[in-house]
Write a protein that holds these residues in place. Structure first.
Motif, PDB file in Angstrom:
ATOM      1  N   HIS A  49      18.178 -31.393  14.827  1.00  0.00           N
ATOM      2  CA  HIS A  49      17.792 -30.429  13.793  1.00  0.00           C
ATOM      3  C   HIS A  49      18.847 -30.255  12.711  1.00  0.00           C
ATOM      4  N   LEU A  50      20.123 -30.338  13.098  1.00  0.00           N
ATOM      5  CA  LEU A  50      21.212 -30.092  12.157  1.00  0.00           C
ATOM      6  C   LEU A  50      22.292 -31.153  12.269  1.00  0.00           C
ATOM      7  N   LYS A  51      23.022 -31.313  11.170  1.00  0.00           N
ATOM      8  CA  LYS A  51      24.179 -32.203  11.145  1.00  0.00           C
ATOM      9  C   LYS A  51      25.315 -31.464  10.437  1.00  0.00           C
ATOM     10  N   VAL A  52      26.544 -31.800  10.791  1.00  0.00           N
ATOM     11  CA  VAL A  52      27.695 -31.219  10.116  1.00  0.00           C
ATOM     12  C   VAL A  52      27.608 -31.588   8.637  1.00  0.00           C
ATOM     13  N   GLY A  53      27.771 -30.583   7.787  1.00  0.00           N
ATOM     14  CA  GLY A  53      27.689 -30.791   6.344  1.00  0.00           C
ATOM     15  C   GLY A  53      26.362 -30.346   5.751  1.00  0.00           C
ATOM     16  N   ASP A  54      25.346 -30.117   6.585  1.00  0.00           N
ATOM     17  CA  ASP A  54      24.053 -29.638   6.079  1.00  0.00           C
ATOM     18  C   ASP A  54      24.212 -28.258   5.466  1.00  0.00           C
ATOM     19  N   THR A  55      23.466 -28.015   4.387  1.00  0.00           N
ATOM     20  CA  THR A  55      23.401 -26.688   3.790  1.00  0.00           C
ATOM     21  C   THR A  55      22.150 -26.011   4.321  1.00  0.00           C
ATOM     22  N   VAL A  56      22.316 -24.808   4.850  1.00  0.00           N
ATOM     23  CA  VAL A  56      21.198 -24.090   5.453  1.00  0.00           C
ATOM     24  C   VAL A  56      21.145 -22.660   4.934  1.00  0.00           C
ATOM     25  N   THR A  57      19.947 -22.087   4.965  1.00  0.00           N
ATOM     26  CA  THR A  57      19.769 -20.678   4.656  1.00  0.00           C
ATOM     27  C   THR A  57      19.738 -19.938   5.979  1.00  0.00           C
ATOM     28  N   VAL A  58      20.550 -18.908   6.095  1.00  0.00           N
ATOM     29  CA  VAL A  58      20.634 -18.143   7.336  1.00  0.00           C
ATOM     30  C   VAL A  58      20.448 -16.659   7.051  1.00  0.00           C
ATOM     31  N   LYS A  59      20.017 -15.962   8.078  1.00  0.00           N
ATOM     32  CA  LYS A  59      19.911 -14.508   8.001  1.00  0.00           C
ATOM     33  C   LYS A  59      20.947 -13.927   8.953  1.00  0.00           C
ATOM     34  N   VAL A  60      21.683 -12.928   8.484  1.00  0.00           N
ATOM     35  CA  VAL A  60      22.702 -12.282   9.308  1.00  0.00           C
ATOM     36  C   VAL A  60      21.981 -11.320  10.252  1.00  0.00           C
ATOM     37  N   MET A  61      22.080 -11.600  11.555  1.00  0.00           N
ATOM     38  CA  MET A  61      21.390 -10.802  12.560  1.00  0.00           C
ATOM     39  C   MET A  61      22.261  -9.661  13.088  1.00  0.00           C
ATOM     40  N   ASN A  62      23.549  -9.940  13.291  1.00  0.00           N
ATOM     41  CA  ASN A  62      24.443  -8.902  13.778  1.00  0.00           C
ATOM     42  C   ASN A  62      25.888  -9.273  13.481  1.00  0.00           C
ATOM     43  N   ILE A  63      26.720  -8.245  13.474  1.00  0.00           N
ATOM     44  CA  ILE A  63      28.166  -8.434  13.326  1.00  0.00           C
ATOM     45  C   ILE A  63      28.805  -7.558  14.400  1.00  0.00           C
ATOM     46  N   ARG A  64      29.444  -8.211  15.384  1.00  0.00           N
ATOM     47  CA  ARG A  64      30.076  -7.480  16.496  1.00  0.00           C
ATOM     48  C   ARG A  64      31.470  -8.030  16.739  1.00  0.00           C
ATOM     49  N   ASP A  65      32.425  -7.157  16.779  1.00  0.00           N
ATOM     50  CA  ASP A  65      33.813  -7.537  17.073  1.00  0.00           C
ATOM     51  C   ASP A  65      34.287  -8.677  16.182  1.00  0.00           C
ATOM     52  N   GLY A  66      33.892  -8.661  14.923  1.00  0.00           N
ATOM     53  CA  GLY A  66      34.308  -9.690  13.980  1.00  0.00           C
ATOM     54  C   GLY A  66      33.520 -10.987  14.093  1.00  0.00           C
ATOM     55  N   LYS A  67      32.552 -11.052  15.005  1.00  0.00           N
ATOM     56  CA  LYS A  67      31.728 -12.257  15.161  1.00  0.00           C
ATOM     57  C   LYS A  67      30.390 -12.030  14.469  1.00  0.00           C
ATOM     58  N   ILE A  68      29.932 -13.064  13.757  1.00  0.00           N
ATOM     59  CA  ILE A  68      28.713 -12.951  12.975  1.00  0.00           C
ATOM     60  C   ILE A  68      27.617 -13.779  13.639  1.00  0.00           C
ATOM     61  N   GLY A  69      26.523 -13.120  14.019  1.00  0.00           N
ATOM     62  CA  GLY A  69      25.369 -13.798  14.604  1.00  0.00           C
ATOM     63  C   GLY A  69      24.362 -14.112  13.517  1.00  0.00           C
ATOM     64  N   LEU A  70      23.939 -15.373  13.443  1.00  0.00           N
ATOM     65  CA  LEU A  70      23.048 -15.841  12.383  1.00  0.00           C
ATOM     66  C   LEU A  70      21.752 -16.396  12.959  1.00  0.00           C
ATOM     67  N   SER A  71      20.732 -16.500  12.105  1.00  0.00           N
ATOM     68  CA  SER A  71      19.460 -17.106  12.490  1.00  0.00           C
ATOM     69  C   SER A  71      18.929 -17.936  11.331  1.00  0.00           C
ATOM     70  N   ILE A  72      18.536 -19.158  11.648  1.00  0.00           N
ATOM     71  CA  ILE A  72      17.888 -20.003  10.638  1.00  0.00           C
ATOM     72  C   ILE A  72      16.391 -19.720  10.632  1.00  0.00           C
ATOM     73  N   LYS A  73      15.794 -19.589  11.829  1.00  0.00           N
ATOM     74  CA  LYS A  73      14.345 -19.418  11.895  1.00  0.00           C
ATOM     75  C   LYS A  73      13.894 -18.079  11.311  1.00  0.00           C
TER      76      LYS A  73
END
Length: 122
Positions: A49-73
């Motif tokens: 589905h993905l390769k290093v260097g791909d440009t993707v649109t993501v939605k920020v789902m959560n930010i906890r303890d400095g970690k960012i959870g993302l979703s493509i779908k």
């Protein structure tokens, strides 16, 4: 635009692991897209589905303890299911459940007729 929960951003895939993909966001921050958030279908191999260097649109789902959870779908805009369809599905389930309960009761009453009070069949 800053990194806020609910925002959609463009990012670049910087790394792929067996549990997800790391995406660099604007401003140099990096977030993780978990394997379950890559596609609507089951993802066995992220590299399909993905390769290093791909440009993707993501939605920020959560930010906890400095970690960012993302979703493509979830970043993909889809029309909402009209409430009418949801009610139809719910009504169909209720109808099936009611039919099942009625059939079950009919069968049980039929069995009870054939068994006398001492538990013996006639």
């Amino acid at each position: 635009m800053g990194v806020e929960v609910g925002s959609k951003l463009e990012g670049k895939v910087t790394g792929i692991t067996n549990f997800g993909a790391f995406v660099e966001l604007p401003g140099g921050m990096t977030g993780l897209v978990h394997i379950s958030e890559i596609a609507d279908t089951y993802v066995k191999n992220i590299n399909e589905h993905l390769k290093v260097g791909d440009t993707v649109t993501v939605k920020v789902m959560n930010i906890r303890d400095g970690k960012i959870g993302l979703s493509i779908k979830k970043a993909i805009d889809r029309p909402d299911v009209p409430p009418r369809h949801q009610r139809e599905r719910g009504d169909a389930f209720e109808d099936k459940l009611n039919r099942f309960l009625k059939d079950s009761e009919d069968r049980l009453s039929s069995l009870r007729k054939h068994i006398d009070k001492k538990g013996r069949s006639r």
